[in-house]
Design a protein around this motif. Structure first.
Motif, PDB file in Angstrom:
ATOM      1  N   PRO A 258       0.113 -11.922   6.251  1.00  0.00           N
ATOM      2  CA  PRO A 258      -1.331 -11.728   6.401  1.00  0.00           C
ATOM      3  C   PRO A 258      -2.106 -12.113   5.151  1.00  0.00           C
ATOM      4  O   PRO A 258      -1.619 -11.943   4.041  1.00  0.00           O
ATOM      5  CB  PRO A 258      -1.454 -10.223   6.646  1.00  0.00           C
ATOM      6  N   ARG A 259      -3.284 -12.656   5.350  1.00  0.00           N
ATOM      7  CA  ARG A 259      -4.219 -12.828   4.247  1.00  0.00           C
ATOM      8  C   ARG A 259      -4.608 -11.425   3.789  1.00  0.00           C
ATOM      9  O   ARG A 259      -4.500 -10.475   4.552  1.00  0.00           O
ATOM     10  CB  ARG A 259      -5.477 -13.561   4.727  1.00  0.00           C
ATOM     11  N   THR A 261      -7.275  -9.710   3.526  1.00  0.00           N
ATOM     12  CA  THR A 261      -8.200  -8.927   4.344  1.00  0.00           C
ATOM     13  C   THR A 261      -7.516  -8.352   5.572  1.00  0.00           C
ATOM     14  O   THR A 261      -7.828  -7.264   5.996  1.00  0.00           O
ATOM     15  CB  THR A 261      -9.391  -9.774   4.819  1.00  0.00           C
ATOM     16  N   TYR A 262      -6.551  -9.083   6.143  1.00  0.00           N
ATOM     17  CA  TYR A 262      -5.844  -8.538   7.297  1.00  0.00           C
ATOM     18  C   TYR A 262      -5.061  -7.308   6.874  1.00  0.00           C
ATOM     19  O   TYR A 262      -5.043  -6.295   7.551  1.00  0.00           O
ATOM     20  CB  TYR A 262      -4.838  -9.535   7.869  1.00  0.00           C
ATOM     21  N   SER A 265      -7.114  -4.165   6.700  1.00  0.00           N
ATOM     22  CA  SER A 265      -7.616  -3.510   7.903  1.00  0.00           C
ATOM     23  C   SER A 265      -6.508  -3.136   8.901  1.00  0.00           C
ATOM     24  O   SER A 265      -6.754  -2.421   9.835  1.00  0.00           O
ATOM     25  CB  SER A 265      -8.657  -4.402   8.580  1.00  0.00           C
TER      26      SER A 265
ATOM     27  N   ASP B 207      -9.558 -10.766  11.831  1.00  0.00           N
ATOM     28  CA  ASP B 207      -9.892  -9.546  11.077  1.00  0.00           C
ATOM     29  C   ASP B 207     -10.439  -8.468  12.012  1.00  0.00           C
ATOM     30  O   ASP B 207     -10.091  -7.292  11.892  1.00  0.00           O
ATOM     31  CB  ASP B 207     -10.962  -9.850  10.007  1.00  0.00           C
ATOM     32  N   GLN B 232      -0.266 -13.141  11.022  1.00  0.00           N
ATOM     33  CA  GLN B 232      -1.371 -12.334  10.497  1.00  0.00           C
ATOM     34  C   GLN B 232      -1.392 -10.936  11.107  1.00  0.00           C
ATOM     35  O   GLN B 232      -1.782  -9.987  10.449  1.00  0.00           O
ATOM     36  CB  GLN B 232      -2.726 -13.006  10.784  1.00  0.00           C
TER      37      GLN B 232
END
Lengths: 267, 281
Positions: A258-259, A261-262, A265, B207, B232
């Motif tokens: 994940p980046r 920000t992922y 959250s 996100d 992700q």
């Protein structure tokens, strides 16, 4: 040496209002054998620029040259004659919608040479078969209708259609974004070979920055109708200077996890 | 309503509790041709699973069977799909109506084609809230605006009164996600939901899905041809090929040390091009 494609100071307005410029003084060049990646968000003007280059969007200002010859001012019979040469080919974004559902693959690929009036029907078929082979498609698929092909196969048919007329310049609008990795790699290898073996100048619109990282020589970044950054692919992608380019590159998901920000959250 | 087990140890409860979704030896057939040959996997409450494979692998078919909307001509010819313990094969239309929304919801690749072009998006969201949740007109409108706001849409009152053509692809997908989560489902199915979006918008929508998962204890079944998208969001990955599961396991294990040759090829294909390669070129 003159570039195969040279667009300069291109302006496209929405209607007659100078305030709503879709493209505002955009330049784009592509030399023979060069692959130029055109990136930018929806509405940045990427597709409009490609359409303006092939004469599908009216230029308010600016010029487009192919092998040094201005083509942006062509009208009527002159424009038709130029189009028939097939020197500039545009591969549209959605292969399902850009292929006639009632025309077999082989006839579709042979259409360009037929419009140009090349040789006899048998020669044109041979040329179409060669184009299909060039994009790695089994010519036996030639009898099928587009609806009976997979997405990756259809995308390759649209490229074969463009190749059948031996273009100098190839514009592709998101040719790989909807393809799985194996099909994407195949299309990218086809493009790479075209540029090396036939010295086609290629402009590839894509939001798949990973693909461009693999094959583009240069990258041009459009933002709200203007070029905000351009340069060698490695430089633009590794050390982007413009804030928008930086945001674009930071958004690319990685298979390695994940980046940040992922991670924040997610549980 | 919370069971003591759930409250004390969510991880243990997830594995001990009956899975939210259990697909067992699923066979899907179109006419005489079998397209999916015995697919099995389970999804625990709160878990996110990625269904990957090339086009034609059966991932979308499997998804649509789970949603009870197989493509015309395709039927479940064997196996079971259990949603919260109930076999959905026997579901009547009325029973499907009852689980769609509060139990299971979905978003797909092309959001515009799931909206009526001649109605405002707010009206379409409000309609769902009124029919599914039984909200009164005025309450439904307020709730709709609230939902749009929680999808990260700016000026939600304004968006509420806009028509689909006035919104970008990313905004439409947020509206579709708002509609999907309006019934507070346990499971969200996302089939190539970010494929058509720009890379920056894709990142924002991913996100959003991650946030919704955390806030609503939403389970996720994500279908994607892009392994990076799966990386992700997903805890586990199920790899399909020609209608069969060839490998499944924790995401990092499957992507970093794929055991099956096909998975290895998928990962290698993915890694053949990418930003990561530039630094080493």
């Amino acid at each position: 040496m003159t570039a195969a494609l040279e667009a300069d100071g291109v302006e496209v307005w929405l209607g007659r209002r100078a305030k709503s410029r879709i493209l505002d003084g955009v330049g784009l060049t592509a030399r023979s054998g060069e692959i130029v990646g055109l990136i930018g968000e929806t509405g940045s003007g990427k597709t409009t620029l490609a359409r303006a280059i092939v004469g599908l969007a009216p230029l308010h200002a600016g010029t487009v040259r192919v092998d040094g010859t201005p083509v942006s001012g062509l009208r009527g019979a002159e424009l038709r004659r130029f189009r028939r040469t097939g020197r500039v080919q545009y591969v549209f974004q959605d292969p399902l919608r850009s292929l006639d559902p009632d025309v077999t693959v082989l006839d579709s690929v042979a259409e360009g040479p037929a419009i140009r009036g090349d040789g006899r029907a048998a020669d044109r078929r041979a040329r179409a078969v060669a184009a299909l082979e060039q994009v790695g498609l089994d010519p036996a698929l030639g009898d099928r209708l587009p609806g009976r092909l997979s997405g990756g196969q259809r995308q390759r048919v649209t490229i074969a259609r463009a190749l059948a007329v031996d273009p100098r310049v190839l514009l592709l609008d998101e040719p790989v974004s909807a393809l799985d990795a194996a099909n994407r790699n195949h299309v990218l290898r086809v493009l790479d070979r075209l540029r090396r073996e036939r010295e086609v100048a290629i402009v590839m619109i894509s939001h798949d920055l990973g693909s461009l990282a693999g094959i583009a020589d240069r990258i041009v970044v459009l933002y709200r109708g203007r070029v905000v950054e351009e340069g060698p692919a490695a430089r633009v992608l590794l050390e982007p200077e413009d804030p928008y380019t930086q945001r674009l590159i930071a958004s690319v998901p990685s298979i390695d996890g994940p980046r940040p920000t992922y991670a924040r959250s997610t549980r | 309503m919370t069971s003591p087990l759930l409250a004390s140890d969510p991880a243990a409860a997830a594995s001990a509790a009956a899975p939210l979704l259990r697909v067992d030896d699923l066979h899907l057939t179109a006419g005489a041709r079998e397209l999916v040959h015995g697919v099995s996997f389970g999804l625990a409450p709160g878990e996110a699973i990625g269904l990957v494979g090339e086009s034609g692998s059966g991932k979308t078919l499997t998804c649509r069977a789970i949603l009870g909307v197989p493509p015309p001509g395709v039927t479940v010819s064997g196996g079971t799909i259990r949603l919260a313990g109930e076999d959905v094969a026997a579901y009547t239309r009325r029973q499907w109506d009852r689980v769609r929304g509060p139990r299971i919801a979905a978003v797909f690749q092309d959001p515009a084609s799931y909206l009526n072009p001649s109605l405002t998006v707010g009206r379409q969201l409000t309609e769902v809230l009124r029919v599914k949740n039984g909200l009164h007109r005025r309450v439904a409108r307020a709730r709709a605006v609230e939902l749009l706001a929680s999808m990260g849409l700016h000026r939600p009152e304004h968006v509420h009164d806009q028509y689909p053509y006035e919104l970008s692809g990313g905004m439409l997908q947020r509206v579709l996600i708002a509609i999907a989560v309006s019934g507070d489902p346990d499971l969200l199915v996302a089939d190539e939901a970010t494929t058509a979006l720009d890379v920056t918008v894709q990142a924002e929508v991913l996100d959003l899905i991650a946030t919704l998962r955390a806030e609503r204890q939403l389970s996720l079944l994500l279908v994607s041809h892009d392994l990076a998208v799966v990386a992700q969001l997903c805890d586990r990955v199920v790899v399909l090929r020609h209608g069969r599961v060839v490998e499944s396991g924790p995401t990092r294990q499957v992507l970093d040390e794929p055991a099956d040759p096909y998975t290895r090829a998928l990962v290698a294909d993915h890694r053949e091009y990418g930003l990561d390669r530039l630094a080493t070129r």
